[in-house]
Design a protein around this motif. Structure first.
Motif, PDB file in Angstrom:
ATOM      1  N   THR A  21      -8.970  -2.752   0.864  1.00  0.00           N
ATOM      2  CA  THR A  21      -8.841  -1.303   0.693  1.00  0.00           C
ATOM      3  C   THR A  21      -8.734  -0.630   2.057  1.00  0.00           C
ATOM      4  O   THR A  21      -9.456  -0.977   2.996  1.00  0.00           O
ATOM      5  CB  THR A  21     -10.035  -0.707  -0.081  1.00  0.00           C
ATOM      6  N   GLU A  72       1.676   4.293   1.214  1.00  0.00           N
ATOM      7  CA  GLU A  72       2.424   3.037   1.071  1.00  0.00           C
ATOM      8  C   GLU A  72       1.658   1.872   1.699  1.00  0.00           C
ATOM      9  O   GLU A  72       1.561   0.785   1.109  1.00  0.00           O
ATOM     10  CB  GLU A  72       3.798   3.192   1.718  1.00  0.00           C
ATOM     11  N   LEU A 111      -3.773  -3.190  -0.618  1.00  0.00           N
ATOM     12  CA  LEU A 111      -4.417  -3.427  -1.909  1.00  0.00           C
ATOM     13  C   LEU A 111      -3.847  -4.658  -2.614  1.00  0.00           C
ATOM     14  O   LEU A 111      -4.572  -5.357  -3.327  1.00  0.00           O
ATOM     15  CB  LEU A 111      -4.284  -2.190  -2.797  1.00  0.00           C
ATOM     16  N   GLY A 141      -1.216   0.756  -0.424  1.00  0.00           N
ATOM     17  CA  GLY A 141      -0.751  -0.092  -1.517  1.00  0.00           C
ATOM     18  C   GLY A 141      -0.482  -1.513  -1.071  1.00  0.00           C
ATOM     19  O   GLY A 141      -0.827  -2.478  -1.762  1.00  0.00           O
ATOM     20  N   LYS A 142       0.136  -1.667   0.100  1.00  0.00           N
ATOM     21  CA  LYS A 142       0.412  -3.006   0.628  1.00  0.00           C
ATOM     22  C   LYS A 142      -0.896  -3.762   0.880  1.00  0.00           C
ATOM     23  O   LYS A 142      -0.991  -4.955   0.591  1.00  0.00           O
ATOM     24  CB  LYS A 142       1.202  -2.921   1.936  1.00  0.00           C
TER      25      LYS A 142
END
Length: 144
Positions: free
Chosen positions: A56, A45, A51, A48-49
């Motif tokens: 990265t 999670e 990204l 993703g935040k």
């Protein structure tokens, strides 16, 4: 590609947020296996935040444990896991859960608004919207 866990283990989650708990083990609630799974889930999670801001997790992880961005990610991941642990723990601490949720929301708001600068390493900003690191033409350089 493997997840970047930023050095977070069930032991660090316990030490940082639950000194009042017994150590996570096969017999604890939640068990050490479950907390390890929470770490993986929340690491995904967090990746993703990051990204969403063109950062990265693997790049941050490669910077090492003394870099500001790495430390920010480690602390944030630990908070995320602690909130998840509180949801299933036999011991309930509603005020602690509220405090952790507020801290996590503030961290993600800062990330959303400030990107790489918010996590302490502006060099991680790979977005095309980022200003150049220096002059882009000889006109800028010479002030023409």
């Amino acid at each position: 590609m493997s997840l970047s866990l930023f050095g977070v283990t069930y032991t660090t989650v316990k030490e940082d947020h639950f000194p009042m708990f017994d150590a996570f083990s096969a017999n604890s609630s939640p068990s050490s296996t479950v907390v390890a799974r929470f770490i993986d889930e929340k690491a995904g999670e967090l990746a993703g935040k990051l990204l969403l801001k063109n950062i990265t997790a693997a790049t941050v992880h490669a910077l090492g444990a003394t870099d500001n961005a790495y430390v920010w990610c480690r602390e944030t991941l630990t908070i995320m896991v602690a909130i998840r642990v509180l949801a299933v723990a036999t011991q309930q601490y509603p005020e602690l859960a509220k405090e952790l949720r507020n801290e996590l929301a503030a961290r993600f708001k800062a990330l959303d608004e400030g990107g790489a600068v918010a996590i302490g390493n502006a060099s991680l900003d790979d977005s095309e919207d980022a200003p150049p690191d220096g002059p882009t033409t000889h006109i800028n350089t010479l002030g023409l």
